[in-house]
Design an enzyme around this catalytic site. Structure first.
Site, short mmCIF file in Angstrom:
data_model
loop_
_atom_site.label_atom_id
_atom_site.label_comp_id
_atom_site.label_asym_id
_atom_site.label_seq_id
_atom_site.Cartn_x
_atom_site.Cartn_y
_atom_site.Cartn_z
N PRO A 89 105.25 141.34 29.64
CA PRO A 89 105.27 142.19 30.84
C PRO A 89 104.45 143.47 30.65
O PRO A 89 104.05 144.09 31.64
CB PRO A 89 106.75 142.54 31.03
CG PRO A 89 107.52 141.61 30.16
CD PRO A 89 106.59 141.16 29.07
N GLU A 116 114.24 140.37 23.96
CA GLU A 116 113.63 141.62 24.41
C GLU A 116 112.16 141.72 24.06
O GLU A 116 111.44 142.58 24.58
CB GLU A 116 114.40 142.83 23.84
CG GLU A 116 115.75 143.05 24.50
CD GLU A 116 115.68 142.99 26.03
OE1 GLU A 116 115.04 143.87 26.61
OE2 GLU A 116 116.26 142.06 26.61
N ARG A 154 91.73 123.83 34.91
CA ARG A 154 90.98 123.38 36.08
C ARG A 154 89.56 123.92 36.11
O ARG A 154 88.74 123.46 36.91
CB ARG A 154 91.73 123.71 37.37
CG ARG A 154 92.19 125.14 37.47
CD ARG A 154 93.02 125.39 38.71
NE ARG A 154 92.24 125.27 39.92
CZ ARG A 154 92.33 124.27 40.80
NH1 ARG A 154 93.19 123.32 40.65
NH2 ARG A 154 91.55 124.26 41.85
N ASP A 169 84.04 124.71 45.10
CA ASP A 169 82.74 125.30 45.42
C ASP A 169 82.79 126.06 46.75
O ASP A 169 82.24 127.13 46.88
CB ASP A 169 81.66 124.21 45.52
CG ASP A 169 81.33 123.65 44.14
OD1 ASP A 169 81.69 124.31 43.14
OD2 ASP A 169 80.75 122.56 44.06
#
Ligand code: 9D3
Length: 256
Positions: A89, A116, A154, A169
C-alpha cells in the site's frame, strides 16, 4: 518473461493465472510463473515466517531471514538478473505506462506481503520498487500481484488473439474509455440499438464510436482527458457529444 512470485499463498496467484489470457500466455511460453513460499525457507519446527512488532501494536511482521532465503533461491534458479518488486500500500500507484515498462523486462521477482507487512530492513536491502494498485485496503499483496501479472501478460507479443489485438490497437493504448457495445436483439424492452450501428456505414460507425469514447471519458474520467493532446477532429467530436448532452435538437438524433 519469467516471474518469480514470493508469497505465503503462491497458489492463490498461480491458480488464477492458469486461466484466460494469462493462462494462454503461459501455455505459449510467453510468461513463466514460479511460485515460492517463504515457509519452505523458514527454520525450526514451527517454520515461523512472522513475529510480533517491536514497539508493540496489533498484527505481525514478516521476518527477514525466510524472505531473504526465498529471494536468494529464486535468484539462483535463473542466471538473468531480476528486479525485486514489493506489492505494498506504500508503493507508487501502478498505471499502464509502468505496466508497459515492466512487461518488457525478461525477469521479475514479485514479493507479496501478508499481515502488517515486512521488516523494513529486508525491504531496504532487497527491494528495487514498491507498487500499489490503488487506494483501498487488501488483505495481502497477492491480488495486486495477479493484477500486475495479468496486465503484463496481455502485452506480451502473441498473448492476445487477433480480435483482442485489433481492439487493443483501436482502443487500448489511446488512454480513452471504451465506447458502448450492443448485440442482439435490435429491439428490446430495455431499449433499442443506436441506428448508426445498423447502418453498415463503417466510417460513420467509427466516427460515432470515437465520439462516444471521447464523451464518456469526459463524463466519467475527465482526469484521463488531456484536452491539449486531442486532435482537432477529436475536439470537434467531443464538442458534438457535449452539445447532444445539453439537449439534442427536436427531432434530431437522440438515441435513448
Ligand atoms: C489493516 C492493516 N493496515 C493498517 C493501517 C495496513 C495494511 C497492511 C497490509 C493494509 C493493507 C495491507 C495489505 N495490502 C497489500 O499488501 C497491498 C495493497 C493494498 O492493500 N492496496 C493496494 N495495493 C496493494 S499492493 C499490496
Amino acid at each position: 518473461m519469467r516471474i518469480d512470485l514470493i508469497s505465503l499463498f503462491p497458489e492463490f496467484v498461480t491458480q488464477l493465472a492458469a486461466h484466460g489470457v494469462v493462462g494462454r500466455a503461459g501455455e505459449r511460453g510467453l510468461i513463466d510463473i514460479h511460485g515460492w513460499n517463504p515457509r519452505d525457507h523458514a527454520e525450526g519446527n514451527y517454520r515461523r515466517v512472522d513475529d510480533r512488532p517491536f514497539g508493540g501494536g496489533p498484527g505481525m511482521v514478516m521476518l527477514i531471514e525466510p524472505l531473504q532465503a526465498t529471494i536468494a533461491a529464486a535468484r539462483a534458479d535463473d542466471p538473468r538478473p531480476a528486479q525485486v518488486l514489493y506489492l505494498s500500500p506504500q508503493g507508487r500507484r501502478l498505471d499502464q505506462a509502468r505496466v508497459r515498462a515492466l512487461a518488457a523486462e525478461s525477469r521479475l521477482i514479485l514479493l507479496c506481503g501478508r499481515y502488517e507487512g515486512v521488516d523494513e530492513r529486508l525491504l531496504r536491502a532487497e527491494v528495487d520498487e514498491e507498487l500499489s494498485i490503488g487506494d483501498y485496503v487488501l488483505s495481502g499483496g497477492e491480488p495486486a500481484a495477479l493484477v500486475l501479472i495479468d496486465a503484463m501478460a496481455r502485452l506480451q507479443e502473441g498473448a492476445l488473439n487477433d480480435a483482442q489485438s485489433a481492439e487493443q490497437d483501436s482502443f487500448g493504448e489511446d488512454g480513452l474509455l471504451d465506447c458502448p457495445h450492443y448485440t442482439r436483439p435490435v429491439e428490446h424492452p430495455l431499449g433499442s440499438v443506436p441506428e448508426v450501428l445498423l447502418s453498415g456505414n463503417h466510417a460513420q460507425i467509427a466516427r460515432w464510436r470515437r465520439m462516444q469514447a471521447l464523451g464518456r471519458t469526459w463524463q466519467r474520467r475527465p482526469d484521463l482527458l488531456d484536452m491539449a493532446a486531442l486532435s482537432k477532429r477529436d475536439k470537434a467530436l467531443l464538442a458534438e457529444f457535449q452539445a447532444l448532452q445539453a439537449g439534442p435538437a427536436p427531432g434530431g438524433g437522440g438515441e435513448a
